[in-house]
Design a protein around this motif. Sequence first.
Motif, PDB file in Angstrom:
ATOM      1  N   ASP A 117       0.825  -1.212   0.000  1.00 35.27           N
ATOM      2  CA  ASP A 117       0.000   0.000   0.000  1.00 35.27           C
ATOM      3  C   ASP A 117       0.858   1.260   0.000  1.00 35.27           C
ATOM      4  N   ALA A 118       1.897   1.259   0.808  1.00 37.53           N
ATOM      5  CA  ALA A 118       2.797   2.411   0.848  1.00 37.53           C
ATOM      6  C   ALA A 118       3.543   2.554  -0.480  1.00 37.53           C
ATOM      7  N   ALA A 119       3.898   1.434  -1.093  1.00 35.11           N
ATOM      8  CA  ALA A 119       4.582   1.470  -2.383  1.00 35.11           C
ATOM      9  C   ALA A 119       3.672   2.071  -3.444  1.00 35.11           C
ATOM     10  N   LEU A 120       2.405   1.715  -3.412  1.00 35.98           N
ATOM     11  CA  LEU A 120       1.465   2.265  -4.388  1.00 35.98           C
ATOM     12  C   LEU A 120       1.296   3.766  -4.215  1.00 35.98           C
ATOM     13  N   ALA A 121       1.306   4.221  -2.989  1.00 38.51           N
ATOM     14  CA  ALA A 121       1.225   5.662  -2.747  1.00 38.51           C
ATOM     15  C   ALA A 121       2.434   6.362  -3.356  1.00 38.51           C
ATOM     16  N   LYS A 122       3.615   5.734  -3.232  1.00 34.15           N
ATOM     17  CA  LYS A 122       4.813   6.297  -3.828  1.00 34.15           C
ATOM     18  C   LYS A 122       4.728   6.270  -5.357  1.00 34.15           C
ATOM     19  N   VAL A 123       4.196   5.185  -5.891  1.00 31.03           N
ATOM     20  CA  VAL A 123       4.052   5.075  -7.340  1.00 31.03           C
ATOM     21  C   VAL A 123       3.194   6.222  -7.875  1.00 31.03           C
ATOM     22  N   ARG A 124       2.107   6.526  -7.189  1.00 32.44           N
ATOM     23  CA  ARG A 124       1.243   7.627  -7.631  1.00 32.44           C
ATOM     24  C   ARG A 124       2.016   8.940  -7.671  1.00 32.44           C
ATOM     25  N   SER A 125       2.839   9.182  -6.669  1.00 29.99           N
ATOM     26  CA  SER A 125       3.603  10.436  -6.645  1.00 29.99           C
ATOM     27  C   SER A 125       4.697  10.434  -7.706  1.00 29.99           C
ATOM     28  N   TRP A 126       5.344   9.275  -7.922  1.00 28.46           N
ATOM     29  CA  TRP A 126       6.391   9.194  -8.940  1.00 28.46           C
ATOM     30  C   TRP A 126       5.822   9.372 -10.340  1.00 28.46           C
ATOM     31  N   LEU A 127       4.621   8.889 -10.581  1.00 26.25           N
ATOM     32  CA  LEU A 127       3.999   9.056 -11.890  1.00 26.25           C
ATOM     33  C   LEU A 127       3.756  10.523 -12.220  1.00 26.25           C
ATOM     34  N   GLU A 149      -0.907 -11.196  -8.455  1.00 28.38           N
ATOM     35  CA  GLU A 149      -1.922 -11.282  -7.399  1.00 28.38           C
ATOM     36  C   GLU A 149      -2.249  -9.930  -6.779  1.00 28.38           C
ATOM     37  N   ARG A 150      -1.382  -8.946  -6.931  1.00 32.51           N
ATOM     38  CA  ARG A 150      -1.645  -7.621  -6.375  1.00 32.51           C
ATOM     39  C   ARG A 150      -2.356  -6.693  -7.367  1.00 32.51           C
ATOM     40  N   PHE A 151      -2.682  -7.201  -8.527  1.00 33.60           N
ATOM     41  CA  PHE A 151      -3.245  -6.369  -9.593  1.00 33.60           C
ATOM     42  C   PHE A 151      -4.632  -5.828  -9.257  1.00 33.60           C
ATOM     43  N   ARG A 152      -4.834  -4.559  -9.637  1.00 39.39           N
ATOM     44  CA  ARG A 152      -6.164  -3.944  -9.617  1.00 39.39           C
ATOM     45  C   ARG A 152      -6.346  -3.215 -10.940  1.00 39.39           C
ATOM     46  N   PRO A 153      -7.535  -3.302 -11.555  1.00 45.95           N
ATOM     47  CA  PRO A 153      -7.747  -2.676 -12.864  1.00 45.95           C
ATOM     48  C   PRO A 153      -7.406  -1.196 -12.908  1.00 45.95           C
ATOM     49  N   GLU A 154      -7.520  -0.514 -11.800  1.00 44.66           N
ATOM     50  CA  GLU A 154      -7.236   0.923 -11.781  1.00 44.66           C
ATOM     51  C   GLU A 154      -5.780   1.225 -12.142  1.00 44.66           C
ATOM     52  N   THR A 157      -5.413   2.241 -15.623  1.00 43.97           N
ATOM     53  CA  THR A 157      -5.834   3.625 -15.822  1.00 43.97           C
ATOM     54  C   THR A 157      -4.724   4.592 -15.444  1.00 43.97           C
ATOM     55  N   TRP A 158      -3.982   4.259 -14.393  1.00 42.14           N
ATOM     56  CA  TRP A 158      -2.865   5.119 -13.987  1.00 42.14           C
ATOM     57  C   TRP A 158      -1.856   5.256 -15.124  1.00 42.14           C
ATOM     58  N   VAL A 159      -1.502   4.130 -15.715  1.00 40.49           N
ATOM     59  CA  VAL A 159      -0.486   4.149 -16.775  1.00 40.49           C
ATOM     60  C   VAL A 159      -1.050   4.783 -18.046  1.00 40.49           C
ATOM     61  N   ALA A 160      -2.281   4.485 -18.371  1.00 35.75           N
ATOM     62  CA  ALA A 160      -2.910   5.091 -19.545  1.00 35.75           C
ATOM     63  C   ALA A 160      -2.994   6.606 -19.397  1.00 35.75           C
ATOM     64  N   GLY A 161      -3.131   7.066 -18.169  1.00 41.34           N
ATOM     65  CA  GLY A 161      -3.285   8.490 -17.911  1.00 41.34           C
ATOM     66  C   GLY A 161      -2.002   9.289 -17.943  1.00 41.34           C
ATOM     67  N   VAL A 162      -0.864   8.614 -18.045  1.00 41.15           N
ATOM     68  CA  VAL A 162       0.412   9.328 -18.137  1.00 41.15           C
ATOM     69  C   VAL A 162       0.501   9.996 -19.505  1.00 41.15           C
ATOM     70  N   SER A 163       0.682  11.281 -19.525  1.00 41.22           N
ATOM     71  CA  SER A 163       0.774  12.029 -20.784  1.00 41.22           C
ATOM     72  C   SER A 163       2.130  12.716 -20.847  1.00 41.22           C
ATOM     73  N   PRO A 185      -5.415 -10.254 -19.402  1.00 43.14           N
ATOM     74  CA  PRO A 185      -5.865  -9.968 -20.768  1.00 43.14           C
ATOM     75  C   PRO A 185      -7.225  -9.278 -20.876  1.00 43.14           C
ATOM     76  N   VAL A 186      -8.177  -9.669 -20.055  1.00 39.76           N
ATOM     77  CA  VAL A 186      -9.517  -9.086 -20.178  1.00 39.76           C
ATOM     78  C   VAL A 186      -9.493  -7.598 -19.830  1.00 39.76           C
ATOM     79  N   ALA A 187      -8.911  -7.277 -18.678  1.00 36.94           N
ATOM     80  CA  ALA A 187      -8.876  -5.883 -18.233  1.00 36.94           C
ATOM     81  C   ALA A 187      -8.012  -5.040 -19.164  1.00 36.94           C
ATOM     82  N   ALA A 188      -6.889  -5.578 -19.582  1.00 30.15           N
ATOM     83  CA  ALA A 188      -5.977  -4.812 -20.429  1.00 30.15           C
ATOM     84  C   ALA A 188      -6.571  -4.570 -21.811  1.00 30.15           C
TER      85      ALA A 188
END
Length: 231
Positions: A117-127, A149-154, A157-163, A185-188
């Motif tokens: 969870d803390a790593a994901l918070a850092k990922v959001r800031s690094w993005l 196993e840690r995957f979430r569809p959102e 969206t984070w990566v797609a949203g990088v401009s 595959p389905v979500a992607a």
Amino acid sequence: MSIHEEIEVFLASHADEGYRAFQAKLIPNIDPGSIVGVRTPDLRKFAKTLARRDDVDEFLAALPYRTFEEAQLHSFIIAQERDFDQLVAKIERFLPFVDNWATCDQLSCRGLAAGSDAALAKVRSWLESDHEYTVRFAIGVLMQLFLDERFRPEFLTWVAGVSRPEYYVNMMRAWYFAEALAKQPVAAEEVIASGALDVWTHNKAIQKAVESRRIASEQKEHLRALRRRLS
């Protein structure tokens, strides 16, 4: 012998001119004069020795470095940190000095899995960083640690949203989606089909997925039909 002297002697004794020329072609955006030509396995092994030295922090504080190999050593040394908070602090100190894809991609993020969870918070800031390779590193963390196993569809969206305009950011975005098409595959494919990616990244992700042996022929045909024309 000081740690800086030991590193200087090591790099000089392991320099390979042929490998230096090969590396210079792979990493065209850095000064070829900064590349000594030491092979990665040798650097990794040496980094383990350096990490045990009492004066290792003296080397880690010497940013920026004169050579590509010193940056690689820094990356391999801090990857051995097992304390999550210390690892994050060391990564964040180092990232602004990363100036190429090779050092970025070889900065191991496995230790970040200890605090998802803390790593994901850092990922959001690094993005959201203004620094090209900090963004690339963040996407790499999502690809390496959060596509199973840690995957979430959102996360898609984070990566797609990088401009961003940088080639090495968008190549990583394409690589991420190619991996996601194999693992989720389905979500992607839903994101790909939605047109959420810019055309270049969209088509590059499909190209890399179609080249993968982990994707079924039927899925490849479906992906080929989703290619878009550059305007």
